[in-house]
Write a protein that holds these residues in place. Structure first.
Motif, short mmCIF file in Angstrom:
data_model
loop_
_atom_site.label_atom_id
_atom_site.label_comp_id
_atom_site.label_asym_id
_atom_site.label_seq_id
_atom_site.Cartn_x
_atom_site.Cartn_y
_atom_site.Cartn_z
N LYS A 233 0.91 -1.21 -0.03
CA LYS A 233 -0.07 0.35 0.52
C LYS A 233 0.83 1.48 0.05
N GLN A 234 1.87 0.93 0.81
CA GLN A 234 2.95 2.19 0.87
C GLN A 234 3.45 2.45 -0.58
N TRP A 235 4.09 1.47 -0.74
CA TRP A 235 4.89 1.45 -2.42
C TRP A 235 4.06 0.91 -3.78
N PRO A 236 2.98 1.33 -3.78
CA PRO A 236 2.32 0.51 -5.02
C PRO A 236 3.50 -0.01 -5.90
N GLY A 237 2.70 -0.83 -7.31
CA GLY A 237 3.33 -1.21 -8.06
C GLY A 237 4.93 -1.73 -8.24
N GLN A 238 5.59 -2.55 -7.26
CA GLN A 238 6.65 -2.50 -6.81
C GLN A 238 7.46 -3.91 -8.18
N ARG A 239 7.78 -3.77 -8.36
CA ARG A 239 8.90 -5.30 -9.24
C ARG A 239 10.13 -5.17 -9.17
N TYR A 240 10.50 -6.49 -8.78
CA TYR A 240 12.60 -6.54 -9.18
C TYR A 240 12.07 -6.15 -10.73
N SER A 241 13.51 -5.55 -10.63
CA SER A 241 14.33 -5.02 -12.09
C SER A 241 14.67 -6.84 -12.80
N GLU A 242 14.08 -6.65 -14.17
CA GLU A 242 14.18 -7.64 -15.03
C GLU A 242 16.44 -8.53 -14.88
N HIS A 243 16.57 -7.23 -14.25
CA HIS A 243 17.71 -7.30 -15.03
C HIS A 243 19.25 -6.86 -13.85
N MET A 244 19.91 -7.80 -13.31
CA MET A 244 20.94 -7.22 -12.24
C MET A 244 22.52 -6.83 -12.94
N GLU A 245 23.63 -5.24 -12.25
CA GLU A 245 23.81 -5.73 -13.19
C GLU A 245 25.18 -6.67 -12.59
N PRO A 246 25.73 -8.07 -12.44
CA PRO A 246 26.65 -8.74 -12.14
C PRO A 246 27.68 -7.91 -11.06
N LEU A 247 27.54 -8.59 -9.56
CA LEU A 247 28.82 -7.52 -9.13
C LEU A 247 30.39 -8.63 -9.07
N ARG A 248 31.32 -8.48 -9.14
CA ARG A 248 33.07 -8.78 -9.24
C ARG A 248 33.79 -7.71 -8.43
N TRP A 249 33.98 -9.09 -7.45
CA TRP A 249 35.49 -8.46 -6.93
C TRP A 249 36.68 -9.22 -7.73
N ILE A 250 37.56 -9.15 -8.78
CA ILE A 250 38.66 -10.05 -9.63
C ILE A 250 39.82 -9.41 -8.21
N ARG A 251 40.32 -10.90 -7.91
CA ARG A 251 41.36 -10.37 -7.09
C ARG A 251 42.96 -11.56 -7.70
N PRO A 252 43.45 -10.74 -8.24
CA PRO A 252 44.81 -11.63 -9.04
C PRO A 252 46.02 -12.84 -7.82
N LYS A 253 45.91 -14.06 -8.67
CA LYS A 253 46.78 -15.48 -7.59
C LYS A 253 48.70 -14.80 -7.79
N LYS A 254 48.72 -15.43 -5.79
CA LYS A 254 49.72 -14.99 -5.93
C LYS A 254 50.65 -16.25 -6.14
N ASP A 255 51.45 -16.42 -6.64
CA ASP A 255 51.84 -17.67 -6.26
C ASP A 255 53.07 -17.41 -5.27
N PHE A 256 53.71 -16.78 -5.04
CA PHE A 256 54.67 -16.20 -3.98
C PHE A 256 54.72 -15.21 -4.10
N MET A 257 55.57 -14.95 -1.92
CA MET A 257 55.87 -14.27 -1.64
C MET A 257 56.64 -13.27 -2.16
N SER A 258 56.90 -11.34 -2.69
CA SER A 258 57.82 -10.78 -3.12
C SER A 258 58.89 -10.40 -1.60
N ILE A 259 59.47 -9.97 -2.22
CA ILE A 259 60.61 -9.93 -1.22
C ILE A 259 60.68 -8.29 -0.08
#
Length: 262
Positions: A226-252
């Motif tokens: 009643k307070q927020w009439p006509g509510q709908r979820y978006s048909e598309h959501m932009e993906p959330l991405r957190w891309i982290r590089p893999k570390k094979d060894f520790m630097s000096i």
């Protein structure tokens, strides 16, 4: 027999499903799942009633959004019968989260914001888990099941390695609680047909889900509509991405910096 004799991949027969009923402070959730299957384990026993407003029913590891573990199960993904080889597994869980934010979860934009905030707190730049690559809101869509409106999406962790994937369906249960059906799976066969089979299996289980809100929760939902009439979820959501590089060894530099710490 829980698994079909022929075909590959082979997942448990949904015709063998058993109905489960969970009472969550008057809100009733019904669903049907095949029997637990794990060669090395056994199905846990779960309570059929939980109090959404009792702290003792929650896992308190995360005060940001504490969780009630309502139900879990596990199934293998099997290959061709003659090979007698498992090609992956699925872990299934039903949980309720208590949202500690100020937003009303029956306002659909606020519910999406709450879920987004959770992932940012867990995996964002200042989150709890900042080492692994994590992607969420993949394959997003609103999904209406048995007259209840859910949100559905896919999560992927470490896609460059052996990825762990999770299919989520989520829905508000009150202005501060939401329900999650989670199919977390890993497969050792990268053929797209295996992924599609898992998704179809999960969809069949979700089509058995019925949510009956308690009278008080239904009043909260109607007040929000009643307070927020006509509510709908978006048909598309932009993906959330957190891309982290893999570390094979520790630097000096990293080694020296670590050595200087007290």
């Amino acid at each position: 027999m829980l698994y079909p004799l022929f075909g590959s991949p082979r997942l448990p027969k949904t015709e063998k499903s058993q109905q489960r009923k969970i009472n969550l402070s008057g809100t009733v959730v019904r669903f049907s799942v095949p029997p637990f299957y794990d060669r090395w384990g056994s199905q846990r026993s779960f309570a059929e009633q939980f109090n959404l407003y009792s702290a003792s029913d929650y896992l308190r590891e995360d005060d940001f959004s504490p969780v009630i573990q309502c139900y879990t199960s596990r199934w293998d993904i099997k290959g061709a019968p003659l090979l007698k080889k498992n090609i992956g597994w699925i872990r299934f869980s039903v949980t309720v989260s208590n949202w500690k934010g100020k937003s009303n979860l029956f306002k659909r934009d606020s519910f999406v914001t709450a879920v987004t905030s959770y992932y940012e707190k867990m995996y964002g730049p200042k989150g709890v888990h900042t080492k692994d690559t994590y992607e969420t809101f993949l394959e997003w869509k609103p999904d209406k099941i048995n007259e209840s409106q859910w949100i559905h999406y896919l999560n992927v962790k470490d896609p460059e390695e052996e990825p762990s994937q999770r299919l989520y369906w989520q829905i508000p249960l009150s202005d501060e609680h939401y329900l999650t059906f989670n199919f977390s799976y890993q497969i050792f066969n990268k053929k797209i047909g295996v992924h599609n089979a898992v998704k179809l299996f999960a969809q069949k289980i979700m089509h058995s889900v019925h949510v009956e809100l308690s009278p008080s929760a239904q009043q909260q939902k109607e007040a929000a509509e009643k307070q927020w009439p006509g509510q709908r979820y978006s048909e598309h959501m932009e993906p959330l991405r957190w891309i982290r590089p893999k570390k094979d060894f520790m630097s000096i530099e990293e080694f020296l910096a670590e050595d200087d710490e007290p």
